[in-house]
Enzyme design. Structure first.
Site, PDB file in Angstrom:
ATOM      1  N   HIS A  32       4.855   0.435   4.421  1.00 26.60           N
ATOM      2  CA  HIS A  32       5.267   0.206   3.174  1.00 26.60           C
ATOM      3  C   HIS A  32       6.633   0.560   2.758  1.00 26.60           C
ATOM      4  O   HIS A  32       7.326   0.897   1.713  1.00 26.60           O
ATOM      5  CB  HIS A  32       4.378   1.057   2.219  1.00 26.60           C
ATOM      6  CG  HIS A  32       3.044   0.534   2.151  1.00 26.60           C
ATOM      7  ND1 HIS A  32       2.174   0.941   3.128  1.00 26.60           N
ATOM      8  CD2 HIS A  32       2.203  -0.023   1.233  1.00 26.60           C
ATOM      9  CE1 HIS A  32       0.926   0.549   2.804  1.00 26.60           C
ATOM     10  NE2 HIS A  32       0.855  -0.188   1.618  1.00 26.60           N
ATOM     11  N   ASP A  76       7.000  -5.435   3.301  1.00 28.77           N
ATOM     12  CA  ASP A  76       6.527  -5.591   4.380  1.00 28.77           C
ATOM     13  C   ASP A  76       5.501  -6.469   4.462  1.00 28.77           C
ATOM     14  O   ASP A  76       5.156  -7.153   5.468  1.00 28.77           O
ATOM     15  CB  ASP A  76       5.720  -4.077   4.629  1.00 28.77           C
ATOM     16  CG  ASP A  76       6.581  -2.911   4.476  1.00 28.77           C
ATOM     17  OD1 ASP A  76       6.798  -2.111   5.318  1.00 28.77           O
ATOM     18  OD2 ASP A  76       6.938  -2.847   3.141  1.00 28.77           O
ATOM     19  N   GLU A 116      -0.797 -13.752   0.916  1.00 25.98           N
ATOM     20  CA  GLU A 116       0.489 -14.055   0.682  1.00 25.98           C
ATOM     21  C   GLU A 116       1.034 -15.485   1.224  1.00 25.98           C
ATOM     22  O   GLU A 116       1.771 -16.277   0.411  1.00 25.98           O
ATOM     23  CB  GLU A 116       1.341 -13.170   1.541  1.00 25.98           C
ATOM     24  CG  GLU A 116       1.560 -11.670   0.680  1.00 25.98           C
ATOM     25  CD  GLU A 116       0.186 -10.768   0.977  1.00 25.98           C
ATOM     26  OE1 GLU A 116       0.145  -9.827   0.578  1.00 25.98           O
ATOM     27  OE2 GLU A 116      -0.411 -11.320   1.885  1.00 25.98           O
TER      28      GLU A 116
END
Length: 658
Positions: A464, A422, A397
C-alpha cells in the site's frame, strides 16, 4: 444437421447464404496465397463461419461487435470493402492500422467493430464499457463480444462476466468452443461439462448452441436481441463448433485425431446449409454459381487493388505524432477568489467541477459511491451526480480499466480510481497494452484517467506504499502526471480529464491532509508537460516531483546558504526537458530526488538525458537520490531507512563540494 426456418422468408435465407459463403471463398483464396508465399500469416475460421455470420446478421449496423481473429464473417458482414481488408492483411496504407498491426488486430468506428488484442481477455471488459455507455444512453443497443474456450480460463473472463451481471449490462458473451486452444484440448482447459454452465455462477442466462447451424444461431440471437432491448441483461452463449485448420496455417493439425476431423467435416456449416437450401428449392444451382462467380470476381479485383498499392514508407514524424491523439490544450484561467484547502480537497474539487462540466464523465472505483472512497475524495458525489455516473465496482481492476476503454469508445470520459496505486498491478495489462496502444494501432482515443493514490511515509507496508510511476513512464502512449501541491493537482487533474489520451494521475497519500494552499474556487486548467521552478539559485539544480519536492524544500529551508534551482516536474510524461536543460546549463550541478527505488526509476532516465545533452556544462557528476532497492517495509524505523529523506542533505552537500 436439422435446419428450422421458422418464419424466415426465402429472401432472408438466401441473404444468410450469401453472408456465410463470402468468408468461406475468401478463406479458400487466402490458403492459396499462403502456399504461394504472398501472405505471411493467416488464422482460419473454416468450419465455424456460422457463428460470426449469424451474430453479425442479427445486430444493427450501429451496434458494436468485438470479434477475434477467426471471425472474418463479422468484417464481411459489416460490408467492409474487401480491398481494405486485403490491404490490412498485407500491412498497407489502405488498411486500418497503417501497417502497425496485423491481421484482425484492429478496430474501426466506421463499421462499429472493435478488434482484438492478443491478450484476448481485456476485450470482454471493453464490451462491458461499451454496453454501460449504451445503458446510460438508454438507446436499447446490444453489444456482442467473441472469445474462445481457451480464453475462458483467463481472469478477465471472470471479471467481465461478473461486472456485466452485477451491472445488468446488455452484452452477448459469445464463446466459440472449437475444441482446442492452439493445441491444448478442452479436457486440459476446464473441468465443467459445458462452458455455458459457468453462467449459473454469475446469475446469468446462458445457452448452448450448435455453432455450425446458421439458422439455429440466427433464430436464437434474433429472439435474444429483441428480449434484451426490453430487458437489458448479459447472456452467455456457448457455440459448439470446430476449427478445421490449425491455430494458424503454420501450426498444422497433426495434434488433432483424424477421426475427430472426419466427424466435424460432415458438419460443415456452409455445405450443409447449401444442401438444405437446394433440397427446399430456395437455392438453384444457377443462382449458386452466379453468386460464387460474383464473390470470386470481387475477391480478385480487390486483391489487384491491394497488390497494386505501394508498400508503406516509414515516416518518423508520423510514427511519433500518432502515439497520442492530437489535443489542443485549452487554458482556463483561475478567478481571483481563493480558499485555503488541503491537497485532497483540491482533488475532490477538480472531480466535482469536471463532472459538472462534462455530462459524459463517469467515475468508477471500489467503494467510491455512498462510502466516498477509501480516502473520502468522492464523498457526497452520489447525492449530486447519481449512481449511474459514480459507480462502485467489484474488486477487479483489469476488467474495470478495460470497461473504461469501452466507455471511451462509446462516447464517454472515464476516471478509474485505484484504491491504492499498488493495486494497478492487477490491471496492468489493459493499461499498457490497451489504453497505451489504441491510438497508435488504429487511431482510437483512450479517454481515461487512472487515479493512483501512492507513496510511503504512512507505515502502510509493501502492498500500500509504492510509488510506481516508472512502470508507466516507459510505456509510449501513456501520460503520467505527479503533482505536489493543491493548486497544481486541481489544474492538472482538470486538464488530464479534458485530454482524450490515457493519463496515469499520481496522488501522494501523505500529501492528502498535510499540505494546504490557497486554491482558486472556480474551475481552471494547467498544461501538462510544464515543470514549475519553485526556487532559483546558481549553485545546483534540484529536480524532483511528488512528496520529495516537499522534502527538498525542507532541506533548503534548513540550509538557506545553498543557492539552488528547485524544479518540480509535475508531469513525467510528457517531460519538460527544456526547463531541465536550461537549469542544468545555468548551475552546472544537478541532483535528482525521487521517492521510488533507484534502479530503473525516472531519475535514471533524466540523468542519462542530462549527460547526453548537457555534458559540457556539468561541473560534477549527475547525482541521483532515491529509496533503497528493496520493497517498502512497514515498521517506521525500517521505512525511514528505506526512504531517501535521511540521505538527501548528505548527498547534496557532497555534490556541492565536488
Amino acid at each position: 444437421m436439422k435446419f428450422e426456418r421458422k418464419n424466415l422468408t426465402d429472401e432472408t435465407l438466401l441473404d444468410l447464404y450469401k453472408r456465410i459463403l463470402k468468408p468461406r471463398l475468401i478463406e479458400e483464396k487466402m490458403l492459396i496465397l499462403i502456399r504461394q508465399g504472398k501472405v505471411s500469416k493467416w488464422f482460419s475460421g473454416i468450419g465455424q463461419e456460422a457463428i460470426a455470420v449469424g451474430v453479425t446478421a442479427v445486430l444493427d449496423k450501429d451496434e458494436y461487435i468485438l470479434p477475434m481473429h477467426r471471425n472474418l464473417g463479422v468484417f464481411t458482414g459489416r460490408d467492409i470493402p474487401l480491398y481494405r481488408l486485403f490491404s490490412q492483411w498485407q500491412g498497407k496504407a489502405n488498411g486500418f492500422t497503417k501497417g502497425r498491426d496485423r491481421s484482425f488486430h484492429f478496430g474501426t468506428q466506421q463499421y462499429k467493430i472493435i478488434g482484438m488484442i492478443s491478450h484476448l481477455g481485456p476485450q470482454l471488459g471493453v464490451a462491458d464499457g461499451i454496453a454501460l455507455a449504451n445503458k446510460l444512453k438508454k438507446n436499447g443497443k446490444v453489444t456482442a463480444v467473441f472469445t474462445g474456450e481457451g480464453a475462458t480460463s483467463e481472469g478477465d473472463f471472470h471479471e467481465a462476466l461478473n461486472i456485466a451481471s452485477v451491472w445488468e449490462l446488455p452484452v452477448l458473451f459469445v464463446i466459440e468452443n472449437n475444441g482446442y486452444g492452439l493445441s491444448t484440448p478442452t479436457n486440459e482447459q476446464y473441468r465443467c461439462e459445458n462452458l455455458a454452465d459457468k453462467g449459473k455462477g454469475y446469475g446469468m442466462e446462458s445457452h448452448i448452441v450448435d455453432g455450425n447451424n446458421i439458422l439455429e444461431v440466427y433464430n436464437l440471437l434474433s429472439q435474444l436481441k429483441a428480449s434484451m432491448k426490453i430487458n437489458p441483461r448479459p447472456v452467455l452463449l456457448e457455440f459448439k463448433t470446430f476449427r478445421m485448420r490449425g491455430h494458424e496455417e503454420a501450426s498444422g493439425t497433426k495434434y488433432v485425431p483424424q477421426e475427430l476431423m472426419d466427424q466435424w467435416a460432415i458438419k460443415d456449416p456452409v455445405e450443409n446449409y447449401r444442401t438444405f437450401l437446394k433440397e427446399n428449392k430456395i437455392l438453384t444451382e444457377e443462382f449458386d454459381e452466379t453468386l460464387r462467380s460474383e464473390i470470386k470476381k470481387d475477391i480478385d479485383e480487390s486483391l489487384a487493388i491491394a497488390n497494386a498499392e505501394p508498400e508503406i514508407e516509414a515516416s518518423l514524424s508520423e510514427e511519433l505524432n500518432d502515439i497520442y491523439k492530437t489535443f489542443v490544450f485549452e487554458q482556463v484561467k483561475p478567478t481571483e477568489e481563493k480558499e485555503k484547502i488541503r491537497f485532497i480537497d483540491a482533488i475532490s474539487s477538480s472531480l466535482k467541477q469536471s463532472m459538472e462540466r462534462h455530462d459524459n464523465l463517469v467515475i468508477m472505483g471500489q467503494d467510491i459511491a455512498e462510502y466516498g472512497g477509501a480516502f473520502k475524495i468522492t464523498d457526497g458525489f452520489v447525492a449530486q451526480f447519481g449512481k449511474k455516473r459514480v459507480i462502485n465496482t467489484p474488486i477487479c481492476e483489469s476488467a474495470v480499466v478495460s470497461a473504461a476503454m469501452g466507455l471511451s469508445i462509446n462516447g464517454y470520459k472515464a476516471i478509474v480510481e485505484m484504491q491504492f496505486a499498488d493495486f494497478v498491478s492487477t490491471g496492468f495489462n489493459p493499461v499498457v497494452n490497451l489504453l497505451a496502444k489504441s491510438h497508435y494501432r488504429w487511431l482510437e482515443k483512450a479517454d481515461v484517467v487512472v487515479r493512483m493514490p501512492c507513496g510511503g511515509g504512512t507505515q502502510a507496508g509493501p502492498f500500500h506504499s509504492q510509488t510506481n510511476e516508472a512502470w508507466f513512464t516507459k510505456t509510449p502512449g501513456l501520460k503520467v502526471v505527479y503533482p505536489a501541491f493543491p493548486y497544481d493537482v486541481k489544474g492538472l487533474l482538470n486538464a488530464s480529464i479534458n485530454d482524450p489520451n490515457p493519463v496515469m494521475f499520481f496522488e501522494h497519500k501523505q500529501l492528502y491532509r498535510s499540505v494546504y494552499q490557497e486554491v482558486p474556487k472556480d474551475y481552471y486548467t494547467l498544461p501538462l508537460g510544464k515543470a514549475a521552478l519553485l526556487k532559483e539559485g546558481n549553485e545546483v539544480t534540484i529536480i524532483s516531483f511528488g512528496a520529495a519536492v516537499h522534502w527538498a524544500l525542507d532541506t533548503l529551508e534548513k540550509n538557506p546558504e545553498i543557492s539552488a534551482d528547485l524544479l518540480d516536474l509535475r508531469t513525467l510524461q510528457p517531460l519538460d526537458t527544456e526547463a531541465i536543460f536550461a537549469s542544468v546549463k545555468k548551475t552546472g550541478r544537478v541532483i535528482i530526488y525521487q521517492e521510488d527505488s533507484m534502479f530503473g526509476g525516472v531519475a535514471s532516465d533524466i540523468s542519462a538525458m542530462i549527460i547526453e545533452e548537457c555534458f559540457k556544462y556539468l561541473d560534477a557528476p549527475v547525482k541521483r537520490v532515491a529509496s533503497l532497492d528493496t520493497p517498502i517495509p512497514f515498521t517506521k524505523a525500517l521505512e525511514d531507512q528505506y526512504l531517501p529523506k535521511g540521505r538527501f542533505e548528505i548527498d547534496l552537500r557532497a555534490l556541492l563540494a565536488y
